[in-house]
Design a protein around this motif. Sequence first.
Motif, PDB file in Angstrom:
ATOM      1  N   PRO A  17       0.800  -1.226   0.000  1.00 57.63           N
ATOM      2  CA  PRO A  17       0.000   0.000   0.000  1.00 57.63           C
ATOM      3  C   PRO A  17       0.836   1.281   0.000  1.00 57.63           C
ATOM      4  O   PRO A  17       2.064   1.240   0.062  1.00 57.63           O
ATOM      5  N   CYS A  44      -4.841   1.219  -0.091  1.00 60.40           N
ATOM      6  CA  CYS A  44      -4.694   0.159  -1.091  1.00 60.40           C
ATOM      7  C   CYS A  44      -4.299   0.747  -2.444  1.00 60.40           C
ATOM      8  O   CYS A  44      -4.871   1.730  -2.897  1.00 60.40           O
ATOM      9  N   ARG A  45      -3.340   0.136  -3.077  1.00 54.89           N
ATOM     10  CA  ARG A  45      -3.020   0.521  -4.464  1.00 54.89           C
ATOM     11  C   ARG A  45      -3.032  -0.678  -5.397  1.00 54.89           C
ATOM     12  O   ARG A  45      -2.707  -0.551  -6.574  1.00 54.89           O
ATOM     13  N   CYS A  46      -3.418  -1.858  -4.863  1.00 49.33           N
ATOM     14  CA  CYS A  46      -3.537  -3.022  -5.745  1.00 49.33           C
ATOM     15  C   CYS A  46      -4.956  -3.129  -6.300  1.00 49.33           C
ATOM     16  O   CYS A  46      -5.185  -3.834  -7.275  1.00 49.33           O
ATOM     17  N   SER A  49      -8.451  -4.706  -2.156  1.00 47.69           N
ATOM     18  CA  SER A  49      -8.879  -4.664  -0.762  1.00 47.69           C
ATOM     19  C   SER A  49     -10.402  -4.672  -0.653  1.00 47.69           C
ATOM     20  O   SER A  49     -11.106  -4.063  -1.468  1.00 47.69           O
ATOM     21  N   CYS A  55      -5.893  -0.610   2.934  1.00 42.93           N
ATOM     22  CA  CYS A  55      -5.300  -1.909   2.605  1.00 42.93           C
ATOM     23  C   CYS A  55      -5.769  -2.931   3.637  1.00 42.93           C
ATOM     24  O   CYS A  55      -5.795  -2.635   4.828  1.00 42.93           O
ATOM     25  N   ASP A  56      -6.134  -4.113   3.190  1.00 41.95           N
ATOM     26  CA  ASP A  56      -6.489  -5.189   4.124  1.00 41.95           C
ATOM     27  C   ASP A  56      -5.519  -6.366   4.030  1.00 41.95           C
ATOM     28  O   ASP A  56      -5.769  -7.422   4.595  1.00 41.95           O
ATOM     29  N   THR A  58      -4.693  -8.029   1.311  1.00 41.27           N
ATOM     30  CA  THR A  58      -4.973  -8.921   0.184  1.00 41.27           C
ATOM     31  C   THR A  58      -3.873  -8.889  -0.869  1.00 41.27           C
ATOM     32  O   THR A  58      -3.652  -9.884  -1.569  1.00 41.27           O
ATOM     33  N   HIS A  59      -3.160  -7.776  -0.963  1.00 41.58           N
ATOM     34  CA  HIS A  59      -2.104  -7.654  -1.977  1.00 41.58           C
ATOM     35  C   HIS A  59      -1.081  -8.775  -1.867  1.00 41.58           C
ATOM     36  O   HIS A  59      -0.532  -9.221  -2.872  1.00 41.58           O
TER      37      HIS A  59
HETATM   38  S1  FES Z   1      -2.432  -2.713  -1.341  1.00 38.28           S
HETATM   39 FE1  FES Z   1      -4.361  -3.515  -1.894  1.00 38.28          FE
HETATM   40  S2  FES Z   1      -4.859  -4.822  -0.252  1.00 38.28           S
HETATM   41 FE2  FES Z   1      -2.949  -3.999   0.296  1.00 38.28          FE
END
Ligand code: FES
Length: 68
Positions: A17, A44-46, A49, A55-56, A58-59
């Motif tokens: 994140p 979160c940047r993926c 989440s 961000c949780d 999940t990345h």
């Molecule tokens: S960056 Fe997306 S869940 Fe962590």
Amino acid sequence: MSAADREATITPYPDGPLLVRGAVELRTTEGEPIQPRRRTVALCRCGLSTIKPFCDGTHKAAGFRTDA
Ligand code: FES
């Protein structure tokens, strides 16, 4: 001066994140405030989440990779 009063910084976490530290105001797309819950906020940047914008973790399971 507490950490929450300092100028905000945003630091990309490798393969994870964006870490936001300092005084920032998070808002929804409708302009409603979002409570940060913590002093350091992980955004979160993926895109995966379930608790966006946060961000949780999940990345990690998704194998998200970044250049930085
Ligand atoms: S960056 Fe997306 S869940 Fe962590």
